[in-house]
Write an enzyme that holds these catalytic residues in place. Structure first.
Site, PDB file in Angstrom:
ATOM      1  N   GLU A  83       0.884  -1.183   0.092  1.00  0.00           N
ATOM      2  CA  GLU A  83       0.057  -0.020  -0.073  1.00  0.00           C
ATOM      3  C   GLU A  83       1.093   1.318   0.006  1.00  0.00           C
ATOM      4  O   GLU A  83       0.519   2.467   0.391  1.00  0.00           O
ATOM      5  CB  GLU A  83      -0.919   0.095   1.047  1.00  0.00           C
ATOM      6  CG  GLU A  83      -0.569  -0.280   2.327  1.00  0.00           C
ATOM      7  CD  GLU A  83      -1.576  -0.667   3.525  1.00  0.00           C
ATOM      8  OE1 GLU A  83      -2.274   0.468   3.775  1.00  0.00           O
ATOM      9  OE2 GLU A  83      -1.559  -1.343   4.192  1.00  0.00           O
ATOM     10  N   CYS A 120      -3.598  -4.117   4.280  1.00  0.00           N
ATOM     11  CA  CYS A 120      -2.804  -5.270   4.828  1.00  0.00           C
ATOM     12  C   CYS A 120      -3.018  -6.608   4.319  1.00  0.00           C
ATOM     13  O   CYS A 120      -2.230  -7.385   4.549  1.00  0.00           O
ATOM     14  CB  CYS A 120      -2.687  -4.925   6.225  1.00  0.00           C
ATOM     15  SG  CYS A 120      -2.369  -3.372   6.960  1.00  0.00           S
ATOM     16  N   THR A 163       3.247   3.371  15.807  1.00  0.00           N
ATOM     17  CA  THR A 163       3.001   2.115  14.971  1.00  0.00           C
ATOM     18  C   THR A 163       3.777   1.926  13.794  1.00  0.00           C
ATOM     19  O   THR A 163       3.423   1.262  13.071  1.00  0.00           O
ATOM     20  CB  THR A 163       1.694   1.711  15.073  1.00  0.00           C
ATOM     21  OG1 THR A 163       1.129   2.554  14.114  1.00  0.00           O
ATOM     22  CG2 THR A 163       0.777   1.888  16.144  1.00  0.00           C
ATOM     23  N   HIS A 244      -2.950 -10.498  11.844  1.00  0.00           N
ATOM     24  CA  HIS A 244      -2.160  -9.338  11.234  1.00  0.00           C
ATOM     25  C   HIS A 244      -1.870  -8.461  12.649  1.00  0.00           C
ATOM     26  O   HIS A 244      -2.790  -8.230  13.435  1.00  0.00           O
ATOM     27  CB  HIS A 244      -3.264  -8.588  10.435  1.00  0.00           C
ATOM     28  CG  HIS A 244      -3.009  -7.177  10.410  1.00  0.00           C
ATOM     29  ND1 HIS A 244      -1.613  -6.762   9.807  1.00  0.00           N
ATOM     30  CD2 HIS A 244      -3.575  -6.016  10.729  1.00  0.00           C
ATOM     31  CE1 HIS A 244      -1.935  -5.431   9.579  1.00  0.00           C
ATOM     32  NE2 HIS A 244      -2.724  -5.026  10.260  1.00  0.00           N
TER      33      HIS A 244
HETATM   34  P1  HMG Z   1      -3.223   6.288  21.236  1.00  0.00           P
HETATM   35  O1  HMG Z   1      -4.082   7.564  21.435  1.00  0.00           O
HETATM   36  O2  HMG Z   1      -1.702   6.813  20.600  1.00  0.00           O
HETATM   37  O3  HMG Z   1      -2.981   5.639  22.265  1.00  0.00           O
HETATM   38  O4  HMG Z   1      -3.832   5.453  20.047  1.00  0.00           O
HETATM   39  P2  HMG Z   1      -4.116   5.164  23.665  1.00  0.00           P
HETATM   40  O5  HMG Z   1      -4.139   6.272  24.527  1.00  0.00           O
HETATM   41  O6  HMG Z   1      -5.374   4.585  23.018  1.00  0.00           O
HETATM   42  O7  HMG Z   1      -3.262   4.029  24.331  1.00  0.00           O
HETATM   43  C1  HMG Z   1      -2.744   2.899  23.656  1.00  0.00           C
HETATM   44  C2  HMG Z   1      -2.841   1.792  24.672  1.00  0.00           C
HETATM   45  O8  HMG Z   1      -1.691   2.088  25.850  1.00  0.00           O
HETATM   46  C3  HMG Z   1      -3.962   1.715  25.425  1.00  0.00           C
HETATM   47  O9  HMG Z   1      -4.155   0.503  25.894  1.00  0.00           O
HETATM   48  C4  HMG Z   1      -3.633   2.755  27.008  1.00  0.00           C
HETATM   49  O10 HMG Z   1      -4.597   2.219  28.019  1.00  0.00           O
HETATM   50  C5  HMG Z   1      -2.277   2.337  27.006  1.00  0.00           C
HETATM   51  P3  HMG Z   1      -5.842  -0.093  25.661  1.00  0.00           P
HETATM   52  O11 HMG Z   1      -6.667   0.579  26.577  1.00  0.00           O
HETATM   53  O12 HMG Z   1      -6.308   0.152  24.285  1.00  0.00           O
HETATM   54  O13 HMG Z   1      -5.706  -1.801  26.155  1.00  0.00           O
HETATM   55  N1  HMG Z   1      -1.476   3.025  27.698  1.00  0.00           N
HETATM   56  C6  HMG Z   1      -0.632   2.469  28.723  1.00  0.00           C
HETATM   57  N2  HMG Z   1      -0.318   1.456  29.181  1.00  0.00           N
HETATM   58  C7  HMG Z   1       0.422   1.400  30.138  1.00  0.00           C
HETATM   59  N3  HMG Z   1       1.239   2.368  30.561  1.00  0.00           N
HETATM   60  C8  HMG Z   1       0.967   3.612  30.492  1.00  0.00           C
HETATM   61  C9  HMG Z   1      -0.043   3.669  29.204  1.00  0.00           C
HETATM   62  N4  HMG Z   1      -0.454   4.785  28.350  1.00  0.00           N
HETATM   63  C10 HMG Z   1      -1.368   4.225  27.666  1.00  0.00           C
HETATM   64  N5  HMG Z   1       1.635   4.584  30.815  1.00  0.00           N
HETATM   65  C11 HMG Z   1      -4.033   3.779  18.142  1.00  0.00           C
HETATM   66  C12 HMG Z   1      -3.721   4.198  19.591  1.00  0.00           C
HETATM   67  C13 HMG Z   1      -3.959   2.198  18.169  1.00  0.00           C
HETATM   68  C14 HMG Z   1      -5.376   4.362  17.889  1.00  0.00           C
HETATM   69  C15 HMG Z   1      -3.240   4.751  17.692  1.00  0.00           C
HETATM   70  O14 HMG Z   1      -1.763   4.199  17.457  1.00  0.00           O
HETATM   71  C16 HMG Z   1      -3.279   4.552  16.091  1.00  0.00           C
HETATM   72  O15 HMG Z   1      -4.040   5.224  15.377  1.00  0.00           O
HETATM   73  N6  HMG Z   1      -2.677   3.616  15.036  1.00  0.00           N
HETATM   74  C17 HMG Z   1      -3.025   3.572  13.790  1.00  0.00           C
HETATM   75  C18 HMG Z   1      -4.178   2.653  13.299  1.00  0.00           C
HETATM   76  C19 HMG Z   1      -4.108   1.151  13.823  1.00  0.00           C
HETATM   77  O16 HMG Z   1      -2.892   0.563  13.908  1.00  0.00           O
HETATM   78  N7  HMG Z   1      -5.279   0.632  14.078  1.00  0.00           N
HETATM   79  C20 HMG Z   1      -5.215  -0.834  14.385  1.00  0.00           C
HETATM   80  C21 HMG Z   1      -6.263  -1.595  13.531  1.00  0.00           C
HETATM   81  S1  HMG Z   1      -6.641  -1.249  11.906  1.00  0.00           S
HETATM   82  C22 HMG Z   1      -5.423  -2.127  11.199  1.00  0.00           C
HETATM   83  O17 HMG Z   1      -4.578  -3.038  11.676  1.00  0.00           O
HETATM   84  C23 HMG Z   1      -4.987  -2.017   9.659  1.00  0.00           C
HETATM   85  C24 HMG Z   1      -3.450  -1.191   9.475  1.00  0.00           C
HETATM   86  O18 HMG Z   1      -2.687  -1.992   9.537  1.00  0.00           O
HETATM   87  C25 HMG Z   1      -3.828  -0.785   8.245  1.00  0.00           C
HETATM   88  C26 HMG Z   1      -4.066  -1.573   6.916  1.00  0.00           C
HETATM   89  O19 HMG Z   1      -4.707  -2.434   7.014  1.00  0.00           O
HETATM   90  O20 HMG Z   1      -3.501  -1.304   5.952  1.00  0.00           O
HETATM   91  C27 HMG Z   1      -3.306   0.051  10.440  1.00  0.00           C
END
Ligand code: HMG
Length: 445
Positions: A83, A120, A163, A244
């Protein structure tokens, strides 16, 4: 029916590393645990300034072909899943074939080449195409080369920035494979979703929180669809579940939902009921929100049980080892998870021949696919030939300022030229632009 599957695999990781805990977290003002514990990521791999999706893909394919003693005439298809393509017409597979023709005698003029796009999940779809081509008897005894290659960059300060990752996985799809045989049965979960997309832009527009929910919903649909053709899946009949893996925390969420689904109406649900009660049934609730709250509560409790933790540590955790140190490779990610799981089994001295893997691929936009794979007698030799540990060890560790430069170097809007951080050695490198704006490549001894 002919046995068709993955005969060999080679991985090329981007040669630079961004340490998330040591380097990224302090610069972002975050606690390192947000990355290492929350997302489950320690580092991302990045391409050096002379690397891109073509060099990474060609380097992986070159390694694979050399190791297997293959010549271009042994390959009847080259499919690239990506992609991160930079051309709307000329497929990346033609660039990669051009690279390989610099180092092999002979050419790929009689190989069918293409490029697959569905976020992906496209790497798995390319394997599918190769499988169908061989099963249809159109391969004339030749194998297919499937290359999943991506530079998974987000815009600076996007929540997805932590990520990121870059690398390529080359896979040889053949009759009577040495590594894994693919099941005929497949399940799909597919819907028109707007959670992650790149409409004529390099860096994705992402609704991160929603993308997590869409991943889970589509994966669940794919599991139900898979079971409708393959029959009920028992979690203890499966040795590994490579998912994935955009980040290991995503897989943690998906795995518990899959387990909950698979144990419903089984003796495992009954045994666990003494500890955490039975699973909530929708028909027992008048109100949807109350039902969803009860499901969440049950799932949280399930995740804490010894029985679930033991299953997760044995079946899912081994698939995450590499991902923790490289980030999201988009199309390559699920194939890295498979390799990681099998590497862990080989390291533990386990004889995995005949074991079943349930492979859960996913692409935003969105589609999940689930199929089974059976580990073949030659698996250990194939897996032990991987040199990914050495590659990860020898990566150049970027400072935050250097990371900013590397991000700029791979930004298509930047026209400056950038210094490299490592010295190319026995590999393909990007070598400037041709007269029609095409990218040019050279092999450096
Ligand atoms: P964010 O706002 O950076 O992070 O977004 P957050 O505040 O949601 O924190 C992440 C996790 O860390 C949470 O855990 C927090 O609690 C924890 P959860 O509640 O979800 O279990 N956390 C902590 N833990 C321990 N100690 C601490 C602490 N602070 C926070 N101090 C988000 C995270 C995934 C939304 C962001 O990284 C993002 O937008 N990523 C890109 C999209 C993505 O990867 N999506 C995944 C599903 S879609 C997919 O897989 C397809 C993809 O590969 C693309 C394709 O297909 O082409 C992306």
């Amino acid at each position: 029916m002919t046995s068709v599957g993955i005969d060999a695999i080679a991985i090329h990781a981007g040669k630079l590393k961004l340490d998330l805990a040591e380097t990224f977290a302090p610069a972002m003002g975050d606690e390192p645990e947000k990355y290492t514990k929350g997302l489950g990521l320690h580092a991302s791999s990045f391409p050096d300034t002379y690397e891109d999706i073509v060099t990474m893909g060609a380097n992986a394919a070159h390694k694979l072909m050399e190791r297997k003693g293959l010549e271009p005439e042994d390959i009847g298809r080259i499919d690239v899943a990506t992609e991160s393509a930079f051309d709307h017409s000329k497929p990346v597979s033609t660039y990669i074939a051009g690279c390989l023709e610099q180092v092999f005698e002979g050419d790929f003029h009689h190989a069918n080449k293409g490029e697959r796009k569905f976020a992906c999940v496209a790497g798995t779809q390319s394997i599918d195409d190769a499988y169908n081509w061989i099963q249809a008897g159109r391969n004339r005894g030749r194998s297919a080369l499937v290359i999943a290659t991506d530079t998974a960059l987000y815009a600076r300060d996007d929540p997805g920035e932590s990520t990121q990752g870059a690398g390529a996985v080359a896979m040889l799809i053949s009759e009577d494979p040495s590594l894994v045989e693919l099941s005929t049965e497949q399940g799909y979960g597919s819907a028109d979703e707007t959670d992650f997309l790149k409409p004529q832009q390099q860096f994705p527009s992402v609704d991160g929180k929603r993308s997590v929910q869409v991943y889970l919903a589509r994966m669940r649909e794919a599991l139900v669809d898979y079971q409708s053709v393959a029959g009920e899946v028992h979690p203890y009949d499966i040795r590994l579940v490579p998912f994935h893996t955009p980040f290991p925390g995503m897989v943690r969420k998906a795995a518990v939902l899959g387990y909950r689904h698979m144990i419903r109406n089984t003796e495992i649900e009954d045994a666990l009921a003494e500890e955490i009660g039975p699973q909530p049934r929708e028909e027992a609730f008048d109100d949807d929100d109350e039902y969803l709250d009860a499901v969440r509560e049950y799932t949280d409790a399930l995740q804490e049980t010894d029985r679930y933790r033991e299953w997760y540590d044995r079946v899912v955790d081994p698939t995450l080892t590499i991902s923790r140190h490289v980030g999201n490779w988009y199309t390559g990610s699920v194939h890295v998870a498979r390799a990681s799981g099998l590497m862990e089994l080989a390291d533990a001295g386990e004889d995995a021949t005949g074991a079943t893997m349930l492979v859960g691929s996913y692409g935003s936009g969105a589609q999940a696919e689930i199929h089974a794979e059976t580990v073949q007698p030659g698996w250990k030799d194939e897996i032990e030939a991987l040199d990914i540990d050495e590659q990860l060890e020898s990566r150049y560790d970027l400072t935050f300022e250097e990371y900013e430069t590397v991000h700029d170097a791979h930004n298509h809007d930047e026209e400056r030229s950038f210094q490299e951080f490592t010295v190319p050695d026995g590999e393909f490198v990007f070598d400037g632009w041709g007269r029609m704006g095409e990218r040019k490549y050279d092999y450096v001894e």
